[in-house]
Design a protein around this motif. Structure first.
Motif, PDB file in Angstrom:
ATOM      1  N   GLN A  99      88.371-122.510 -31.861  1.00 15.60           N
ATOM      2  CA  GLN A  99      89.584-122.907 -31.329  1.00 15.60           C
ATOM      3  C   GLN A  99      88.978-122.108 -30.152  1.00 15.60           C
ATOM      4  OE1 GLN A  99      92.144-124.645 -33.102  1.00 15.60           O
ATOM      5  NE2 GLN A  99      90.824-125.143 -33.709  1.00 15.60           N
ATOM      6  N   GLN A 100      88.596-120.914 -30.176  1.00  9.30           N
ATOM      7  CA  GLN A 100      88.492-120.261 -29.070  1.00  9.30           C
ATOM      8  C   GLN A 100      87.339-120.525 -28.047  1.00  9.30           C
ATOM      9  OE1 GLN A 100      88.732-116.165 -29.375  1.00  9.30           O
ATOM     10  NE2 GLN A 100      89.151-116.506 -31.567  1.00  9.30           N
ATOM     11  N   LYS A 101      87.113-122.213 -27.562  1.00  8.30           N
ATOM     12  CA  LYS A 101      86.679-123.308 -26.936  1.00  8.30           C
ATOM     13  C   LYS A 101      84.853-121.686 -26.827  1.00  8.30           C
ATOM     14  CE  LYS A 101      89.622-124.697 -25.468  1.00  8.30           C
ATOM     15  NZ  LYS A 101      91.073-126.052 -25.917  1.00  8.30           N
ATOM     16  N   LYS A 102      84.893-121.526 -28.314  1.00 10.88           N
ATOM     17  CA  LYS A 102      83.400-121.242 -28.281  1.00 10.88           C
ATOM     18  C   LYS A 102      82.434-122.625 -29.390  1.00 10.88           C
ATOM     19  CE  LYS A 102      83.139-118.295 -26.078  1.00 10.88           C
ATOM     20  NZ  LYS A 102      82.538-117.809 -24.608  1.00 10.88           N
ATOM     21  N   PHE A 103      82.926-123.288 -29.940  1.00 15.68           N
ATOM     22  CA  PHE A 103      81.984-124.301 -30.822  1.00 15.68           C
ATOM     23  C   PHE A 103      80.621-124.295 -30.528  1.00 15.68           C
ATOM     24  CE2 PHE A 103      80.462-128.241 -32.625  1.00 15.68           C
ATOM     25  CZ  PHE A 103      80.437-128.137 -33.909  1.00 15.68           C
ATOM     26  N   TRP A 104      80.500-124.863 -29.620  1.00  9.60           N
ATOM     27  CA  TRP A 104      78.666-125.224 -28.857  1.00  9.60           C
ATOM     28  C   TRP A 104      78.023-123.843 -29.023  1.00  9.60           C
ATOM     29  CZ3 TRP A 104      77.286-130.005 -30.336  1.00  9.60           C
ATOM     30  CH2 TRP A 104      78.290-130.340 -29.973  1.00  9.60           C
ATOM     31  N   PRO A 105      78.844-122.809 -28.057  1.00 14.87           N
ATOM     32  CA  PRO A 105      78.081-121.153 -28.245  1.00 14.87           C
ATOM     33  C   PRO A 105      77.519-121.373 -29.840  1.00 14.87           C
ATOM     34  CG  PRO A 105      79.813-121.229 -26.188  1.00 14.87           C
ATOM     35  CD  PRO A 105      80.235-122.375 -27.811  1.00 14.87           C
ATOM     36  N   PHE A 106      78.308-121.266 -30.695  1.00 17.03           N
ATOM     37  CA  PHE A 106      78.465-120.966 -31.969  1.00 17.03           C
ATOM     38  C   PHE A 106      77.400-121.547 -33.176  1.00 17.03           C
ATOM     39  CE2 PHE A 106      79.409-121.538 -36.140  1.00 17.03           C
ATOM     40  CZ  PHE A 106      79.302-120.637 -36.534  1.00 17.03           C
ATOM     41  N   HIS A 107      77.770-123.579 -32.249  1.00 22.79           N
ATOM     42  CA  HIS A 107      76.643-123.989 -33.016  1.00 22.79           C
ATOM     43  C   HIS A 107      74.732-123.605 -32.456  1.00 22.79           C
ATOM     44  CE1 HIS A 107      73.955-127.609 -31.737  1.00 22.79           C
ATOM     45  NE2 HIS A 107      74.282-128.360 -32.898  1.00 22.79           N
ATOM     46  N   ASP A 108      74.721-123.250 -31.039  1.00 22.23           N
ATOM     47  CA  ASP A 108      73.204-123.767 -30.814  1.00 22.23           C
ATOM     48  C   ASP A 108      72.993-121.979 -31.460  1.00 22.23           C
ATOM     49  OD1 ASP A 108      73.838-125.265 -29.361  1.00 22.23           O
ATOM     50  OD2 ASP A 108      74.402-124.096 -27.499  1.00 22.23           O
ATOM     51  N   VAL A 109      74.059-120.156 -31.975  1.00 28.28           N
ATOM     52  CA  VAL A 109      73.863-119.463 -32.854  1.00 28.28           C
ATOM     53  C   VAL A 109      73.435-120.311 -33.986  1.00 28.28           C
ATOM     54  CG1 VAL A 109      74.264-117.221 -33.308  1.00 28.28           C
ATOM     55  CG2 VAL A 109      74.741-117.619 -30.828  1.00 28.28           C
TER      56      VAL A 109
ATOM     57  N   GLU B 161      77.630-113.237 -31.627  1.00 31.71           N
ATOM     58  CA  GLU B 161      76.508-113.603 -30.105  1.00 31.71           C
ATOM     59  C   GLU B 161      77.193-114.636 -29.419  1.00 31.71           C
ATOM     60  OE1 GLU B 161      71.899-115.145 -31.498  1.00 31.71           O
ATOM     61  OE2 GLU B 161      73.163-113.945 -32.433  1.00 31.71           O
ATOM     62  N   ALA B 162      78.188-115.617 -29.908  1.00 29.65           N
ATOM     63  CA  ALA B 162      78.480-116.958 -29.500  1.00 29.65           C
ATOM     64  C   ALA B 162      79.968-116.399 -28.077  1.00 29.65           C
ATOM     65  CB  ALA B 162      79.446-117.931 -30.500  1.00 29.65           C
ATOM     66  N   GLY B 163      79.695-115.432 -27.806  1.00 31.10           N
ATOM     67  CA  GLY B 163      80.837-115.169 -27.180  1.00 31.10           C
ATOM     68  C   GLY B 163      82.256-114.519 -27.668  1.00 31.10           C
TER      69      GLY B 163
ATOM     70  N   GLU C 126      89.493-110.950 -35.305  1.00 36.29           N
ATOM     71  CA  GLU C 126      90.630-111.423 -36.345  1.00 36.29           C
ATOM     72  C   GLU C 126      91.069-112.743 -36.378  1.00 36.29           C
ATOM     73  OE1 GLU C 126      93.418-108.653 -36.309  1.00 36.29           O
ATOM     74  OE2 GLU C 126      92.000-106.469 -36.568  1.00 36.29           O
ATOM     75  N   ARG C 127      91.418-113.278 -35.002  1.00 37.05           N
ATOM     76  CA  ARG C 127      91.763-114.528 -35.391  1.00 37.05           C
ATOM     77  C   ARG C 127      90.325-115.693 -35.404  1.00 37.05           C
ATOM     78  NH1 ARG C 127      93.073-118.189 -29.725  1.00 37.05           N
ATOM     79  NH2 ARG C 127      93.451-120.987 -30.645  1.00 37.05           N
ATOM     80  N   PHE C 128      89.393-115.024 -34.966  1.00 38.49           N
ATOM     81  CA  PHE C 128      88.718-116.134 -35.253  1.00 38.49           C
ATOM     82  C   PHE C 128      88.173-116.223 -37.726  1.00 38.49           C
ATOM     83  CE2 PHE C 128      84.299-115.937 -37.588  1.00 38.49           C
ATOM     84  CZ  PHE C 128      83.426-117.843 -37.010  1.00 38.49           C
ATOM     85  N   GLN C 129      88.714-114.791 -37.970  1.00 39.55           N
ATOM     86  CA  GLN C 129      88.618-114.920 -38.999  1.00 39.55           C
ATOM     87  C   GLN C 129      90.168-115.522 -40.060  1.00 39.55           C
ATOM     88  OE1 GLN C 129      88.484-110.421 -39.175  1.00 39.55           O
ATOM     89  NE2 GLN C 129      86.289-110.813 -40.990  1.00 39.55           N
ATOM     90  N   ALA C 130      91.025-115.127 -39.486  1.00 43.15           N
ATOM     91  CA  ALA C 130      92.076-116.001 -39.350  1.00 43.15           C
ATOM     92  C   ALA C 130      91.852-117.988 -39.941  1.00 43.15           C
ATOM     93  CB  ALA C 130      93.299-115.674 -39.061  1.00 43.15           C
ATOM     94  N   ASP C 131      91.603-117.370 -38.351  1.00 41.22           N
ATOM     95  CA  ASP C 131      91.576-119.913 -38.074  1.00 41.22           C
ATOM     96  C   ASP C 131      90.426-120.260 -39.591  1.00 41.22           C
ATOM     97  OD1 ASP C 131      93.330-119.618 -36.167  1.00 41.22           O
ATOM     98  OD2 ASP C 131      91.767-119.168 -34.703  1.00 41.22           O
ATOM     99  N   MET C 132      89.862-119.467 -39.654  1.00 38.52           N
ATOM    100  CA  MET C 132      88.733-119.831 -40.921  1.00 38.52           C
ATOM    101  C   MET C 132      89.453-119.838 -41.648  1.00 38.52           C
ATOM    102  SD  MET C 132      85.407-117.784 -40.931  1.00 38.52           S
ATOM    103  CE  MET C 132      84.546-118.631 -42.070  1.00 38.52           C
ATOM    104  N   ALA C 133      89.582-118.823 -42.552  1.00 41.64           N
ATOM    105  CA  ALA C 133      90.976-119.233 -44.128  1.00 41.64           C
ATOM    106  C   ALA C 133      92.176-119.793 -43.606  1.00 41.64           C
ATOM    107  CB  ALA C 133      90.825-117.516 -44.388  1.00 41.64           C
TER     108      ALA C 133
END
Length: 249
Positions: A146-156, A180-182, A187-194
């Motif tokens: 949702q923050q255009k960071k899936f692939w950096p997160f995937h790599d981490v 680490e993924a940038g 807070e948005r990341f946690q809200a999106d996860m939930a």
């Protein structure tokens, strides 16, 4: 949301039945030769695969499987041109060691050789099968997207082998991976996860895999042809090049 009609439901069932038949035929032929880790319980090992051999003759592409490619330009969990001649769908679990092996050893080669040249598109499907940490990691991956960071997160997440169900993907560690993924808006990341959207997206991917008969990770469809496990890079090269040739590239 439009309710499904009896005819659309029948088409969906026919597609699922046809897809399972293709996957079953591939398994019999040796395309899905499967070796499970005998040191673990059957239920846990069922989600993990290592491939011992591959059929010399790939299973023919099936229209039902080709239709699974979403080709959505806005898909944050995909990389490559939406109109690429070859689409590889990948069903993976962040806790799967063979998925990690593929991510570290083979995917970078595919990106350089085929994605960057416009031949291949890779579409990720969340297929968490190893319990709560797998589920949370899948939700975190969606949230990163949702923050255009899936692939950096995937790599981490796949940057090194990780012990399964031992806290590697705890809430705290997932936040560290996000940073680490940038990802800057934690807070948005946690809200999106939930969110219900995250759970629905993960469930949609998982049901798609189960409907195909996928029970282990990683599992791939390359223009409708199945491959299971972290096979040598050459196996994927051959499959992509054959699919590109068949598509007129």
């Amino acid at each position: 949301m439009t309710a499904s009609t009896p005819s659309s439901s029948r088409r969906t069932r026919r597609r699922a039945i046809a897809a399972v038949a293709v996957l079953a035929a591939a398994a019999v032929a040796g395309t899905f030769a499967l070796t499970l880790d005998g040191s673990e319980g059957r239920d846990e090992a069922a989600g993990e695969s290592a491939v011992a051999s591959v059929s010399a003759a790939p299973a023919p592409a099936d229209e039902s499987l080709l239709a699974l490619a979403r080709r959505d330009p806005s898909d944050a969990l995909a990389v490559g041109r939406a109109d690429a001649p070859v689409v590889m769908i990948e069903y993976s679990d962040f806790q799967c060691p063979f998925c990690g092996q593929f991510a570290r050893e083979t995917k970078p080669e595919l990106l350089r050789s085929y994605v960057d040249t416009g031949v291949l598109r890779i579409e990720w499907r969340s297929f968490p099968v190893f319990g709560e940490e797998s589920e949370q990691a899948a939700l975190a991956g969606w949230a990163a997207g949702q923050q255009k960071k899936f692939w950096p997160f995937h790599d981490v997440a796949y940057s090194k082998p990780r012990e399964r169900n031992a806290g590697e993907f705890s809430a705290e560690n997932l936040i560290d991976m996000a940073r680490e993924a940038g990802i800057t808006d934690i807070e948005r990341f946690q809200a999106d996860m939930a969110s219900d959207k995250a759970r629905s997206a993960v469930q949609k991917d998982r049901e798609e895999g189960y409907n195909l008969g996928v029970t282990s990770t990683p599992a791939f469809l390359i223009n409708g042809r199945p491959i299971l496990g972290a096979q040598p890079t050459a196996t994927f090269d051959e499959a992509v090049e054959a699919a590109a040739k068949a598509a007129g590239r």
